[in-house]
Design a protein around this motif. Structure first.
Motif, PDB file in Angstrom:
ATOM      1  N   UNK A  33       0.832  -1.209   0.000  1.00 38.20           N
ATOM      2  CA  UNK A  33       0.000   0.000   0.000  1.00 38.20           C
ATOM      3  C   UNK A  33       0.861   1.251   0.000  1.00 38.20           C
ATOM      4  N   UNK A  34       1.874   1.266   0.874  1.00 37.59           N
ATOM      5  CA  UNK A  34       2.763   2.432   0.943  1.00 37.59           C
ATOM      6  C   UNK A  34       3.528   2.604  -0.369  1.00 37.59           C
ATOM      7  N   UNK A  35       4.003   1.491  -0.935  1.00 35.52           N
ATOM      8  CA  UNK A  35       4.738   1.557  -2.205  1.00 35.52           C
ATOM      9  C   UNK A  35       3.847   2.087  -3.318  1.00 35.52           C
ATOM     10  N   UNK A  36       2.593   1.623  -3.339  1.00 38.41           N
ATOM     11  CA  UNK A  36       1.657   2.061  -4.369  1.00 38.41           C
ATOM     12  C   UNK A  36       1.352   3.553  -4.237  1.00 38.41           C
ATOM     13  N   UNK A  37       1.167   4.012  -3.002  1.00 41.43           N
ATOM     14  CA  UNK A  37       0.885   5.431  -2.765  1.00 41.43           C
ATOM     15  C   UNK A  37       2.070   6.296  -3.194  1.00 41.43           C
ATOM     16  N   UNK A  38       3.280   5.857  -2.824  1.00 44.14           N
ATOM     17  CA  UNK A  38       4.478   6.612  -3.206  1.00 44.14           C
ATOM     18  C   UNK A  38       4.664   6.611  -4.721  1.00 44.14           C
ATOM     19  N   UNK A  39       4.305   5.488  -5.370  1.00 42.33           N
ATOM     20  CA  UNK A  39       4.391   5.416  -6.829  1.00 42.33           C
ATOM     21  C   UNK A  39       3.445   6.425  -7.474  1.00 42.33           C
ATOM     22  N   UNK A  40       2.215   6.493  -6.949  1.00 41.80           N
ATOM     23  CA  UNK A  40       1.245   7.464  -7.466  1.00 41.80           C
ATOM     24  C   UNK A  40       1.760   8.886  -7.262  1.00 41.80           C
ATOM     25  N   UNK A  41       2.347   9.139  -6.084  1.00 41.30           N
ATOM     26  CA  UNK A  41       2.885  10.471  -5.793  1.00 41.30           C
ATOM     27  C   UNK A  41       3.984  10.843  -6.783  1.00 41.30           C
ATOM     28  N   UNK A  42       4.883   9.891  -7.054  1.00 42.66           N
ATOM     29  CA  UNK A  42       5.972  10.143  -8.009  1.00 42.66           C
ATOM     30  C   UNK A  42       5.415  10.409  -9.405  1.00 42.66           C
ATOM     31  N   UNK A  43       4.404   9.628  -9.811  1.00 40.18           N
ATOM     32  CA  UNK A  43       3.805   9.808 -11.136  1.00 40.18           C
ATOM     33  C   UNK A  43       3.149  11.179 -11.262  1.00 40.18           C
TER      34      UNK A  43
END
Length: 208
Positions: A33-43
């Motif tokens: 979940x944290x990785x996915x959220x950070x990925x969205x933030x980076x995108x």
């Protein structure tokens, strides 16, 4: 000191492995979940960066054409171009000759450029190409109208006004999105960490 760091790392890895053994599925979902959220933030940040670059490009491409009086000598034209370049809101100027104007129109018309062959003389006039700060358009136009040597101005006002609106809107949306996503990311990650602590409260109390 290095040995202490190494010992601490080994200790944390050991404790992390122990926690994973107790509740493997929950911890895996937390990490994902944290990785996915950070990925969205980076995108989103990447998208906003692209938008910012687009805004800067649009601002640099904003230009108007200044036509001067026909009786001006070359030295006077160069002086006029220099005076215009010193105006607040003007980023660059360039003198476009009649031949270059003709060549540009050929490029624009493409296959239809054959129609230009029917003109015995070059129908295009030389002018000064003025690149401007889109947000200072009104000031630049007022200043140019006060210059005696300027005969007319092709300002593409409707296009430049729309360009200015798009520029301001993109800047506002960029700031809004980065703020909203940043706050959301912090809140969600904090919730996941708090949930992880709650799920492992018995083990934490035991360690205490």
């Amino acid at each position: 000191m290095f040995k202490n760091y190494l010992f601490n790392i080994k200790y944390f890895l050991k404790e992390a492995r122990t926690i994973f053994k107790v509740d493997l599925l929950s911890n895996i979902f937390s990490i994902l979940s944290i990785s996915f959220i950070l990925l969205i933030l980076v995108m989103i940040i990447s998208g906003l960066w692209v938008s910012t670059e687009l805004v800067l490009t649009l601002e640099k491409e904003a230009e108007i054409n200044v036509y001067y009086k026909d009786d001006l000598e070359l030295e006077e034209i160069n002086k006029l171009s220099k005076n215009i370049s010193s105006l607040d809101g003007v980023t660059a100027t360039g003198i476009i000759s009649e031949d270059e104007s003709f060549s540009r129109m050929e490029d624009i018309l493409g296959k239809e450029a054959k129609v230009l062959e029917y003109f015995q003389d070059n129908p295009f006039s030389s002018f000064i190409e003025v690149k401007i700060d889109i947000l200072k358009l009104d000031y630049v136009l007022d200043s140019l109208n006060d210059i005696e040597e300027v005969q007319s101005i092709r300002d593409n006002r409707e296009v430049l006004d729309r360009l200015s609106e798009i520029t301001v809107l993109l800047k506002f949306l960029s700031l809004l999105f980065i703020t909203a996503i940043g706050i959301s990311t912090i809140v969600v990650i904090s919730h996941i960490i708090r949930q992880g602590i709650y799920n492992n409260r018995d083990m934490i109390n035991t360690l205490k």
